[in-house]
Design an enzyme around this catalytic site. Structure first.
Site, PDB file in Angstrom:
ATOM      1  N   GLU A 175     -12.682  -6.322  -4.698  1.00 32.55           N
ATOM      2  CA  GLU A 175     -11.394  -7.001  -4.775  1.00 32.55           C
ATOM      3  C   GLU A 175     -11.081  -7.755  -3.485  1.00 32.55           C
ATOM      4  O   GLU A 175     -11.243  -7.190  -2.399  1.00 32.55           O
ATOM      5  CB  GLU A 175     -10.282  -5.977  -5.052  1.00 32.55           C
ATOM      6  CG  GLU A 175      -8.965  -6.603  -5.426  1.00 32.55           C
ATOM      7  CD  GLU A 175      -7.926  -5.567  -5.832  1.00 32.55           C
ATOM      8  OE1 GLU A 175      -6.991  -5.935  -6.546  1.00 32.55           O
ATOM      9  OE2 GLU A 175      -8.048  -4.407  -5.437  1.00 32.55           O
ATOM     10  N   GLY A 309      -8.273   2.197   1.393  1.00 29.46           N
ATOM     11  CA  GLY A 309      -8.092   3.619   1.128  1.00 29.46           C
ATOM     12  C   GLY A 309      -8.911   4.058  -0.064  1.00 29.46           C
ATOM     13  O   GLY A 309      -9.605   5.067  -0.020  1.00 29.46           O
ATOM     14  N   ALA A 310      -8.835   3.286  -1.134  1.00 25.59           N
ATOM     15  CA  ALA A 310      -9.578   3.585  -2.359  1.00 25.59           C
ATOM     16  C   ALA A 310      -9.574   2.331  -3.214  1.00 25.59           C
ATOM     17  O   ALA A 310      -8.843   1.380  -2.940  1.00 25.59           O
ATOM     18  CB  ALA A 310      -8.943   4.758  -3.106  1.00 25.59           C
ATOM     19  N   MET A 311     -10.406   2.334  -4.255  1.00 21.97           N
ATOM     20  CA  MET A 311     -10.499   1.171  -5.133  1.00 21.97           C
ATOM     21  C   MET A 311     -10.664   1.614  -6.571  1.00 21.97           C
ATOM     22  O   MET A 311     -11.506   2.460  -6.881  1.00 21.97           O
ATOM     23  CB  MET A 311     -11.678   0.278  -4.716  1.00 21.97           C
ATOM     24  CG  MET A 311     -11.865  -0.938  -5.594  1.00 21.97           C
ATOM     25  SD  MET A 311     -10.391  -2.012  -5.588  1.00 21.97           S
ATOM     26  CE  MET A 311     -10.612  -2.874  -7.137  1.00 21.97           C
ATOM     27  N   GLU A 312      -9.889   0.977  -7.475  1.00 20.07           N
ATOM     28  CA  GLU A 312      -9.760   1.418  -8.860  1.00 20.07           C
ATOM     29  C   GLU A 312     -10.854   0.891  -9.770  1.00 20.07           C
ATOM     30  O   GLU A 312     -10.577   0.501 -10.919  1.00 20.07           O
ATOM     31  CB  GLU A 312      -8.387   0.997  -9.399  1.00 20.07           C
ATOM     32  CG  GLU A 312      -8.151  -0.502  -9.523  1.00 20.07           C
ATOM     33  CD  GLU A 312      -7.538  -1.162  -8.308  1.00 20.07           C
ATOM     34  OE1 GLU A 312      -7.007  -2.268  -8.441  1.00 20.07           O
ATOM     35  OE2 GLU A 312      -7.588  -0.558  -7.211  1.00 20.07           O
ATOM     36  N   HIS A 343      -2.553   7.153  -7.570  1.00 21.25           N
ATOM     37  CA  HIS A 343      -2.423   5.694  -7.489  1.00 21.25           C
ATOM     38  C   HIS A 343      -3.593   5.009  -8.195  1.00 21.25           C
ATOM     39  O   HIS A 343      -3.394   4.118  -9.030  1.00 21.25           O
ATOM     40  CB  HIS A 343      -2.382   5.286  -6.011  1.00 21.25           C
ATOM     41  CG  HIS A 343      -2.272   3.812  -5.773  1.00 21.25           C
ATOM     42  ND1 HIS A 343      -1.132   3.213  -5.308  1.00 21.25           N
ATOM     43  CD2 HIS A 343      -3.175   2.803  -5.907  1.00 21.25           C
ATOM     44  CE1 HIS A 343      -1.323   1.917  -5.190  1.00 21.25           C
ATOM     45  NE2 HIS A 343      -2.571   1.635  -5.542  1.00 21.25           N
ATOM     46  N   GLU A 344      -4.816   5.438  -7.864  1.00 26.45           N
ATOM     47  CA  GLU A 344      -5.985   4.790  -8.469  1.00 26.45           C
ATOM     48  C   GLU A 344      -6.067   5.082  -9.970  1.00 26.45           C
ATOM     49  O   GLU A 344      -6.491   4.230 -10.756  1.00 26.45           O
ATOM     50  CB  GLU A 344      -7.266   5.248  -7.771  1.00 26.45           C
ATOM     51  CG  GLU A 344      -7.298   4.994  -6.271  1.00 26.45           C
ATOM     52  CD  GLU A 344      -6.927   3.572  -5.892  1.00 26.45           C
ATOM     53  OE1 GLU A 344      -7.306   2.633  -6.618  1.00 26.45           O
ATOM     54  OE2 GLU A 344      -6.256   3.395  -4.858  1.00 26.45           O
ATOM     55  N   HIS A 347      -3.906   2.813 -12.042  1.00 28.72           N
ATOM     56  CA  HIS A 347      -4.543   1.510 -12.247  1.00 28.72           C
ATOM     57  C   HIS A 347      -5.427   1.476 -13.495  1.00 28.72           C
ATOM     58  O   HIS A 347      -5.687   0.401 -14.035  1.00 28.72           O
ATOM     59  CB  HIS A 347      -5.425   1.164 -11.051  1.00 28.72           C
ATOM     60  CG  HIS A 347      -4.701   0.554  -9.897  1.00 28.72           C
ATOM     61  ND1 HIS A 347      -3.850  -0.522 -10.032  1.00 28.72           N
ATOM     62  CD2 HIS A 347      -4.726   0.852  -8.567  1.00 28.72           C
ATOM     63  CE1 HIS A 347      -3.382  -0.850  -8.836  1.00 28.72           C
ATOM     64  NE2 HIS A 347      -3.896  -0.036  -7.938  1.00 28.72           N
ATOM     65  N   GLU A 366      -0.357  -3.387  -7.788  1.00 24.49           N
ATOM     66  CA  GLU A 366      -0.205  -2.467  -6.658  1.00 24.49           C
ATOM     67  C   GLU A 366       1.176  -1.836  -6.565  1.00 24.49           C
ATOM     68  O   GLU A 366       1.306  -0.656  -6.240  1.00 24.49           O
ATOM     69  CB  GLU A 366      -0.560  -3.189  -5.353  1.00 24.49           C
ATOM     70  CG  GLU A 366      -1.995  -3.707  -5.319  1.00 24.49           C
ATOM     71  CD  GLU A 366      -3.039  -2.612  -5.542  1.00 24.49           C
ATOM     72  OE1 GLU A 366      -2.706  -1.414  -5.434  1.00 24.49           O
ATOM     73  OE2 GLU A 366      -4.198  -2.952  -5.823  1.00 24.49           O
TER      74      GLU A 366
END
Length: 898
Positions: A175, A309-312, A343-344, A347, A366
Site C-alpha cells: 500500500e 504497524g501492520a497491513m491488512e 484494526h486489521e 479491514h 483507516e
C-alpha cells in the site's frame, strides 16, 4: 528513457515506433474531468515517471472492464532477483484507441505476449506500454515474463536474512502503490481481480497468500505451491510471504487461524494473547456487521523490517516485530497489540471486502478501522479503559496533526500515489476515527450499526465512494448528513471550546459554551458533548452534574445549567464525546491547580493534565512553571494512563529546555530536578508494575548527570538493583544508548559486549542507533554518508535506526556542523522513488529552536522547487515546531532568559 526487452530486430523496430509515439506525449496536463465510461475514453498520456496519477487511473478504469491474474513466481535464497510470469486475462470496454500501460516499477521485462503471441512493447522502468493495435479484441490474455530485485526497504517483496541463524524470510507490503514491484499489473484499487498463484520456493519454506494452497509438490531442493483462485479484491491487499516460519495454529469458531514468526523470535511470542485477541475480534465483528468473515482462513505473520504497524493483506495480515517484546509486556502494550489485531481485522470487511474507489477515500478505510478496533475492545475484551487509551494516543495524535500547517480535510483530492502515501497521518487515522466515534451519538448507536452493515452488504466485492457510505448511514438513521459531511469531512482545522459561567448565591445563573476556530480554517461545527460540573465532596473532587448539550456556532447558551449548584471546575467535553480542543475558564484552572490529585475520576485527571500541557505547547503557560507544577503534584498519581501521559510530557519538557533561550544555571536546575524526580518515581514505583517500566523509559531519556549515568551503568552491569525491575534486552540497549549519547565510561565496549551476547537483528539496529547518537564528528559524518551517499549498501531499517537518533535535542551544534551536507542532498532525495527513504531523510532535520532554524527551512520551502509531498510535509511541520519552540522561549520570564 525507454528501455526495451529481449526482442528480435523486427520487434525492436516496432518498439522504437511505439517509443516515439510515447515520447511525443510524455507529460500529463494538470486538469482532469471524469468521462462517462459509455463514451470512448478521451486521449490521455502517461508521464515517464514513478507512481500513478488519478487522472491516468480514471482512463484505465474506462479502458478495462474486468481483469483476473494468473501468477507464477520463483523464489530462491539468493540476495538477487526473483522471476515470474503474470498473465492478465483482460476484458476491455470497446476499442482502446490509445496505448495500454501495465504498472511495473524497477524490474526487467524479458517478454510480452498477447494471446500466446510475442508482441513489441516499451518499458521505461516504471510501466510497460503496449500499442493499441496489438489489442484489437474485447478480451485478451496479456502475459509478461519478468525479473525483479528483492527489496531491502520493506516495500514490494522484501527479503530478510536473519543474522542469528542465516535463515531467509520474505514478505510483501504494497500500500498504496507497490504491488507492481511483485508482478506487472494494473495497480489501482478500483480494478479488483481474482488471483491464481503458483510459487516455486526452497523446500523448507512455507508459502502464504490470501488462500490456502491446494497442492504442494516437491522437486529436489524446491517445492511447487499451487493456490486456487482467490476471491475478488484490489491488488494492494494481495500478498506473498515465504520462509521457514515457526507456525502456531488455532481456530475461531470454524475459521482456521495461523500465527507465524521467524524461528529466532519465536521464543518471545505469546501466541495465547494473539489468538485470544483474534477470536474476540471475530466474535464482535461478525455480529456487528451481520456478515460472516468472507475470506475463509486467517493468517497473521510477524515480520522483520516492517515499515508500518501492520497491513491488512487479505487473510494474510503482516505485523511489525515491535509487537513482540523480549520481556514482559505492560498492559498498555498488550492493549496496543489487541487494538492493532482488531484494526486489521476490521479491514477485512471495510477495505478488503468493500474498497475505496481511489485514494481520496483512504479515510474510509483507516478512520473506520481505527474506530471499530476501539469499539471492539471496549465491548468485547478484557480492557476496560479503552476510550481513555484512545484519548491518550489516537486522539492526541489527531489534535496535534490538526494544528500543523499540513493539516487537511479528512476527505481531500489526491492527485497521485505519492500524495496518497503522504496522507497516512493523524488526520486520516486519528481525526477520522474520532469523528466517527461521535456519529453513533449523533445518529443513534443502532442506526449507525445498521447503516454500516447495509453498506457492506450492498457493496461487497465492489468499490465505493464517500457518498455511498454517508448515504447508507443517513438512510438508516433517517437523517440528511450533507451539513455534517461538509463541516467534518470537507473542512480542515481544530475548533476550541470554552465554558464561561456566572453564579449567585451558590447557583449557576448563566453558562455559555463558546466555540472558536483558527483564522485559516474558520469553520464552526455542530456536535454533541457533555458539560461536567465538579465540586469537592468528602475530600474528593467529584462529578456533581453532567449536562448533555448540542452546540453550534460561536456561542451556545446552556439553559439546563441554570439553577445547578455552582461548580468549582467546569469541563466542557465531559466523557470526551466531542472532537475539540478544550480551554478551561480561569476559575476552573485555579481549582484544578489546587485539587488535581483530589479529582476522583482518572479519565478527568487525564484530560486536565493534557489541557495543562496544551497550555505549554500553545505558549500560554511558561515551561518552567509547568515543570514546577508537575514535580510538585505528579508524584501522587497512581493511575497508569495519567502516569504515562505526565511522564511523556515531562520528557518533552526536558527536551525543550535544551532548546529554549534560558539562563544556563536555571536550565541546569530544572533539568536536574526532572532527572531526580524521575529517578525517585522509578525507585518508588510498585515492584514489577507498568508504572515502574514507564518511569524507566522516561529515565533513559532525561538522565544526564554523572550520578544518573553512573546509576544507569550499574543497572546495566547488574551492580545496582531496583526491586521488581527486570531488564529485558531492549531495556538494556536503552541504557547503552544513554552511555553513548554522553560518551560515558566504556560506551564503545558496552556495545560490543551486548552484541556478543545478543547478535539479533534488533540488537544490531540498536547498535547502529547508539553509534549514531554519539556527539562526535566522525560518528555523524559516517552515518550521514551512509544515509545520503551509500544507502544502497544498507537496509532501510538500518538507515532509519541512524537517522532517528542522529541529532537529539542537546546536540544542536552537531546539526549545525552538518546542515550544509544534509541540504546538499535534497535534490537527490527528492528524486527518489522510495517514499520510505524520503521520510527517513526528513528525520535529519531536528527541532532547532532558533530564528536561523526557521529561516533555513523557509529557504528550502520558499525556493519554488517542487518537493516530494512527504518531504514537503515533513519540512513544513518541522518549521512550525521550531516556531512554536521560539514562542515557548519568549514566554519564559525575563529573569530566566539568557
Amino acid at each position: 528513457m525507454i528501455k526495451t526487452g529481449k526482442l528480435t530486430a523486427p520487434k525492436f523496430a516496432a518498439t522504437l515506433l511505439c517509443s516515439a509515439i510515447l515520447a511525443a506525449c510524455s507529460q500529463e496536463p494538470d486538469n482532469q474531468q471524469a468521462v462517462d465510461t459509455s463514451a470512448a475514453p478521451a486521449a490521455v498520456t502517461r508521464a515517464d515517471a514513478p507512481g500513478l496519477s488519478e487522472r491516468y487511473a480514471k482512463l484505465r478504469k474506462q479502458q478495462i472492464a474486468q481483469v483476473d491474474y494468473e501468477l507464477s513466481v520463483t523464489l530462491d535464497k539468493s540476495g538477487g532477483s526473483f522471476s515470474g510470469q503474470a498473465i492478465a486475462h483482460t476484458r476491455f470496454n470497446g476499442q482502446l484507441g490509445q496505448p495500454l500501460t501495465i504498472d511495473f516499477a524497477g524490474g526487467t521485462v524479458d517478454a510480452v505476449s498477447v494471446d500466446g503471441q510475442a508482441v513489441p512493447f516499451a518499458y521505461d522502468g516504471h510501466f510497460i506500454t503496449i500499442a493499441p493495435e496489438l489489442l484489437p479484441g474485447s478480451e485478451h490474455a496479456i502475459a509478461v515474463n519478468y525479473k525483479h530485485p528483492y527489496s531491502t526497504d520493506g516495500s514490494g517483496l522484501h527479503r530478510f536474512e536473519d543474522p542469528e541463524d542465516g535463515r531467509i524470510y520474505m514478505y510483501t507490503d504494497f500500500e498504496p502503490y507497490d504491488a507492481n514491484r511483485l508482478f506487472p499489473h494494473f495497480d489501482q484499487p478500483n480494478l479488483k481481480a481474482h488471483y491464481t498463484l503458483n510459487v516455486t520456493a526452497p523446500k523448507d519454506w512455507t508459502v502464504v497468500s490470501s488462500v490456502r494452497e491446494s497442492k504442494i509438490e516437491q522437486d529436489g531442493e524446491v517445492k511447487h505451491w499451487q493456490f486456487p483462485q482467490s476471491k475478488k479484491f484490489s491488488s494492494y491487499i494481495f500478498s506473498l510471504h515465504a520462509g521457514p516460519f515457526h507456525i502456531w495454529e488455532d481456530d475461531a469458531d470454524g475459521i482456521p487461524l495461523r500465527l507465524m514468526a521467524r524461528q529466532s523470535l519465536a521464543q518471545y511470542v505469546k501466541p495465547q494473547d494473539w489468538f485470544t485477541f483474534t477470536r474476540q475480534s471475530f466474535e464482535f465483528f461478525q455480529k456487528y456487521f451481520e456478515i460472516d468473515y468472507p475470506f475463509v482462513k486467517y493468517d497473521q505473520l510477524i515480520v522483520p523490517d516492517f515499515n508500518a504497524g501492520a497491513m491488512e493483506n487479505v487473510a494474510a495480515v503482516t505485523f511489525r516485530e515491535g509487537f513482540v517484546s523480549r520481556g514482559e509486556k505492560t498492559q498498555a502494550e498488550r492493549m496496543r497489540l489487541a487494538n492493532v489485531i482488531a484494526h486489521e481485522m476490521a479491514h477485512m470487511w471495510f477495505g478488503d471486502l468493500v474498497t475505496m474507489n481511489w485514494w481520496d477515500d483512504l479515510w474510509l478505510n483507516e478512520s473506520f478501522a481505527t474506530y471499530m478496533a476501539n469499539l471492539a475492545l471496549a465491548e468485547n475484551s478484557e480492557f476496560k479503559n479503552t476510550w481513555e487509551n484512545f484519548y491518550l494516543g489516537t486522539k492526541q495524535w489527531a489534535y496535534h496533526s490538526d494544528q500543523l500547517p499540513t493539516t487537511h480535510a479528512i476527505q481531500l483530492p489526491v492527485k497521485n500515489t505519492d500524495e496518497a502515501f503522504a496522507n497516512f497521518d493523524g488526520i486520516t487515522y486519528g481525526k477520522g476515527g474520532s469523528i466517527l466515534k461521535q456519529l453513533p451519538y449523533y445518529l443513534g448507536r443502532e442506526e449507525f450499526r445498521k447503516g454500516v452493515s447495509n453498506y457492506l452488504k450492498d457493496l461487497s466485492y465492489q468499490n465505493s465512494t464517500l457518498d455511498d457510505f454517508m448515504g447508507h448511514l443517513g438512510k438508516a438513521a433517517g437523517k440528511d448528513l450533507d451539513q455534517w459531511q461538509q463541516q467534518w469531512l470537507y473542512q480542515a482545522g481544530l475548533n476550541t471550546i470554552e465554558a464561561s459561567f456566572q453564579c449567585e448565591k451558590g447557583e449557576v445563573t448563566s453558562l455559555t459554551l463558546a466555540q472558536s476556530a483558527p483564522e485559516e480554517y474558520p469553520t464552526l461545527r455542530e456536535q454533541r458533548t457533555q458539560i461536567g460540573f465538579y465540586n469537592m465532596a468528602n475530600g474528593s473532587m467529584v462529578l456533581s452534574k453532567a449536562i448533555p448539550v448540542l452546540y453550534r456556532g460561536a456561542q451556545t447558551n446552556v439553559a439546563e445549567a441554570v439553577g445547578q449548584p455552582c461548580p468549582q471546575i467546569v469541563y466542557p467535553n465531559e466523557g470526551d464525546w466531542a472532537f475539540a480542543k478544550v480551554n478551561l475558564d480561569a476559575v476552573s484552572v485555579e481549582n484544578m491547580a489546587k485539587h488535581i490529585n483530589d479529582i476522583e475520576q482518572p479519565f478527568t485527571r487525564l484530560m486536565l493534565w493534557q489541557s495543562l500541557y496544551d497550555s505549554v505547547y500553545d505558549a500560554k503557560l511558561p515551561l518552567d512553571e509547568y515543570v514546577s507544577f508537575v514535580l510538585t503534584n505528579a508524584g501522587e498519581e497512581r493511575d497508569i494512563n495519567v502516569v504515562r501521559l505526565v511522564s511523556k510530557h515531562l520528557g518533552y519538557a526536558y527536551g525543550y529546555l535544551h532548546q529554549v533561550d534560558i539562563d544556563a544555571a536555571r536550565r541546569d536546575e530544572l533539568q536536574l530536578a526532572i532527572e531526580n524526580f524521575v529517578w525517585q518515581q522509578l525507585q518508588q514505583a510498585e515492584a514489577g508494575s507498568d508504572a515502574q517500566k514507564t518511569w524507566f523509559d522516561t529515565f533513559t531519556g532525561v538522565a544526564h548527570s554523572d550520578a544518573a549515568l553512573a546509576n544507569a551503568k550499574q543497572l546495566l552491569r547488574g551492580e545496582l538493583d531496583i526491586d521488581g525491575l527486570t531488564l529485558d534486552p531492549d531495556m538494556r540497549w536503552s541504557l547503552i544508548a544513554l552511555q553513548n549519547e554522553y560518551l560515558y565510561d566504556d560506551y564503545e565496549q558496552a556495545i560490543q559486549r551486548e552484541l556478543a551476547k545478543d547478535n539479533s537483528d534488533r540488537s544490531q539496529l540498536n547498535a547502529i542507533a547508539a553509534e549514531a547518537i554519539r556527539p562526535l564528528a566522525e560518528s555523524k559524518a559516517k552515518w550521514l554518508e551512509n544515509i545520503l551517499a551509500h544507502r544502497d549498501n544498507f537496509k532501510l531499517s538500518q538507515l532509519k535506526a541512524a537517522a532517528y537518533t542522529m541529532f537529539p535535542p542537546q546536540q544542536g551544534d552537531q546539526f549545525e556542523a552538518n546542515v550544509e551536507r544534509i541540504v546538499a542532498a535534497l535534490d537527490d532525495v527528492n528524486a527518489s522513488d522510495s517514499p520510505e527513504f524520503v521520510g527517513t531523510y526528513a528525520k535529519l532535520f531536528p527541532l532547532n529552536c532558533s530564528e536561523q532554524g526557521v529561516q533555513a527551512l523557509s529557504k528550502i520551502l520558499d525556493s519554488g522547487k517542487p518537493l516530494n509531498p512527504l518531504l514537503e510535509k515533513g519540512l513544513k511541520n518541522r518549521r512550525q515546531e521550531n516556531q512554536r519552540c521560539l514562542n515557548m522561549a519568549a514566554l519564559l520570564s525575563g529573569s530566566n532568559k539568557g
